[in-house]
Design an enzyme around this catalytic site. Structure first.
Site, PDB file in Angstrom:
ATOM      1  CG  ASP A 128      37.450  39.359  36.790  1.00 45.62           C
ATOM      2  OD1 ASP A 128      36.780  39.155  37.440  1.00 45.62           O
ATOM      3  OD2 ASP A 128      37.929  40.466  36.207  1.00 45.62           O
ATOM      4  CG  HIS A 129      35.796  36.884  42.180  1.00 40.45           C
ATOM      5  ND1 HIS A 129      36.404  37.836  42.393  1.00 40.45           N
ATOM      6  CD2 HIS A 129      34.581  36.941  42.559  1.00 40.45           C
ATOM      7  CE1 HIS A 129      35.846  38.715  43.153  1.00 40.45           C
ATOM      8  NE2 HIS A 129      34.471  38.253  43.231  1.00 40.45           N
TER       9      HIS A 129
ATOM     10  CG  HIS B 220      35.962  42.354  39.474  1.00 35.62           C
ATOM     11  ND1 HIS B 220      36.630  41.152  39.329  1.00 35.62           N
ATOM     12  CD2 HIS B 220      36.005  42.715  40.706  1.00 35.62           C
ATOM     13  CE1 HIS B 220      37.246  40.584  40.341  1.00 35.62           C
ATOM     14  NE2 HIS B 220      36.905  41.677  41.122  1.00 35.62           N
TER      15      HIS B 220
END
Ligand code: BG6
Length: 490
Positions: free
Chosen positions: A178-179, A241
């Site tokens: 999950d960047h 996110h």
């Protein structure tokens, strides 16, 4: 800026290696790490893709991608000359058993180095690729597999992917990206909460009125419209996110920064989330879809125009009112909103403290500004802002004015903010899973999201239109207005 410790020698294999994510994010991120001398000699980046692309043509593609994704002063011919030696492209259809020889041959004789398989493909291929890696004998003790988000499209598909990948790889070698967890400012949320004694005693229902989390984008769906129309804002942004931001904001202090200690605390938040089903969706959720409008004075199309005039009830905006059923957060609403084609790219977590219990300044009583607010800006202008009430200087009356203690990270640290993928790729190579999602987090978050989607279907939740360039549908403002609150910004 923290220093750069070189990683161990690795082979990084990217499935989907000529795709959008690889060209826009992964290869530029590794170029930066190489430029900072973090990649030792001999490291290789092997891109796999179904297309037949000659070696020169592939190098040309990457070079162009670097030039268009990096700032002008970040690309240099010297750095490229060095970086390009690490790149290879192998045309491979991973679903075709006879197609694996190229990769197998490339990895042969390099068993002693770190081996990373990055799956930048559709999630439907994750299981098959993991099986292919296993059947071709490519999994060894130094291996890690990276699963790009989304891991599935609902709870059942996430479970199936995790099962299949888990048959071939141990949980410790699976890195679910999950960047947002790699963003400096998201990391900084941990520092702010747990490296300062100031906030933690106030971080509860006794002092906090409510919390807002906004992740707004000014871009539309553009070239991803076909994919996005199957997904929507809830699956694309909230399941991952926004849930992660919520967990890091609401979790109890972990006993250490150990990956499982943090992830255990995040799981407790997820488990304490009140479900939003058919009975709650009308009151606690808003779905929206952008219509033609203007952003920064530029006219932009509506979502349906971008889909080529197709009918669609897919949401490009979602707002939710959540409740966390535990002692710390009882009766403290968390408002989340995210959307495309909003007024500006802007992400922030706002902690709105309660008003003073008794005011000696009568003029404050009915103004929202009487309360303190801590804003953690994730992008742009990363930083932290604390709003306080202060006396307006001057003789005469006693006028009050809200003022801010404003900490801009750029001004303070004066450094380039590395892209989230730079940090995440380094952590994968090092084998530290702390910034990645554990299996149970992903599955639980999907289960909770599935409940909302089922609720929307049952309650026939409408999709409200909003004009591109605004902060979303009116119903989103009403969600807070009903509770006597408003969005920041609104
Ligand atoms: C991705 C979503 O995960 O995050 C995209 O799929 C979205 O739709 C992107 O645009 C936003 O990331 P960032 O880092 O630009 O806020």
């Amino acid at each position: 800026m923290a220093g750069f410790t070189p990683v161990d020698v690795f082979d990084l294999v990217i499935f989907g290696g000529a795709g959008d994510l690889a060209l826009r994010k992964l290869l530029p991120a590794l170029y930066h790490r190489d430029g900072d001398c973090q990649l030792p000699d001999g490291c290789r980046i092997i891109s796999l893709g179904r297309r037949d692309i000659a070696a020169d043509a592939f190098q040309g593609m990457v070079r162009e991608a670097l030039k268009s994704n990096l700032d002008a002063d970040e690309y240099t011919e010297d750095a490229w000359a060095c970086y390009s030696k690490r790149l290879q492209y192998i045309s491979t259809n991973a679903l075709e058993p006879s197609n694996w020889q190229g990769l197998t041959a490339a990895l042969q004789g390099h068993e002693d180095r770190i081996r990373v398989f990055y799956l930048a493909t559709a999630p439907g291929l994750f299981g098959a690729i993991a099986t292919g890696l296993s059947e071709n004998g490519l999994i060894n003790d130094n291996v890690r597999i990276v699963l790009e988000k989304p891991v599935g499209h609902d709870h059942a598909s996430a479970l199936e992917i995790n099962d299949r990948v888990g048959e071939c790889f141990s949980e410790n070698s699976i890195f679910r990206i999950d960047h947002y967890l790699g963003k400096e400012t998201v990391q900084n949320l941990l520092a702010l909460r747990f490296a300062n004694s100031l906030f933690e005693p106030l971080w509860n229902r006794g002092n906090i009125d409510h919390v807002q989390i906004t992740v707004a984008e000014d871009l539309g769906v553009g070239g991803r419209s076909e994919f996005y129309d199957q997904v929507g804002a809830l699956r694309d942004m909230v399941q991952n996110h926004m849930m992660q931001l919520l967990c890091l904001t609401a979790m109890e202090p972990p006993s250490s920064r150990d990956h499982n200690a943090v992830r255990d605390e995040k799981m407790k938040v997820l488990r304490a989330l009140k479900p939003i089903g058919a009975a709650e969706v009308k009151r606690n959720s808003v779905r929206g879809q952008y219509q033609a409008g203007a952003i920064d004075g530029q006219a932009v199309d509506g979502y349906l125009d971008e889909l080529g005039g197709k009918e669609s009830l897919n949401e490009t905006f979602v707002a939710l009112k959540l409740e966390i059923d535990n002692w710390r957060w009882s009766n403290v609403p968390f408002y989340l909103r995210t959307g495309k084609r909003l007024k500006q790219k802007y992400s922030e977590i706002v902690i709105q403290f309660q008003r003073v219990p008794h005011s000696i300044f009568p003029e404050l009583i009915d103004t929202g500004s009487a309360a303190n607010r801590l804003s953690i800006r994730l992008q742009p202008d990363e930083g932290v802002k604390l709003s306080l009430m202060s006396k307006d200087p001057g003789p005469g009356g006693f006028e009050l004015r809200p003022v801010s203690l404003d900490l801009s990270f750029e001004d303070t640290f004066g450094a380039r903010y590395p892209d989230a993928y730079e940090r995440l790729l380094v952590e994968v190579i090092r084998g530290d899973p702390a910034l990645f999602m554990r299996r149970d987090e992903v599955e639980f978050a999907w289960g909770w999201i599935d409940g909302i989607i089922a609720g929307w279907q049952q309650a026939q939740q409408p999709v409200e239109g909003y004009v591109a360039g605004t902060w979303g549908p009116t119903a989103s403002s009403l969600l807070l207005d009903r509770d006597g609150r408003s969005w920041f910004p609104s």
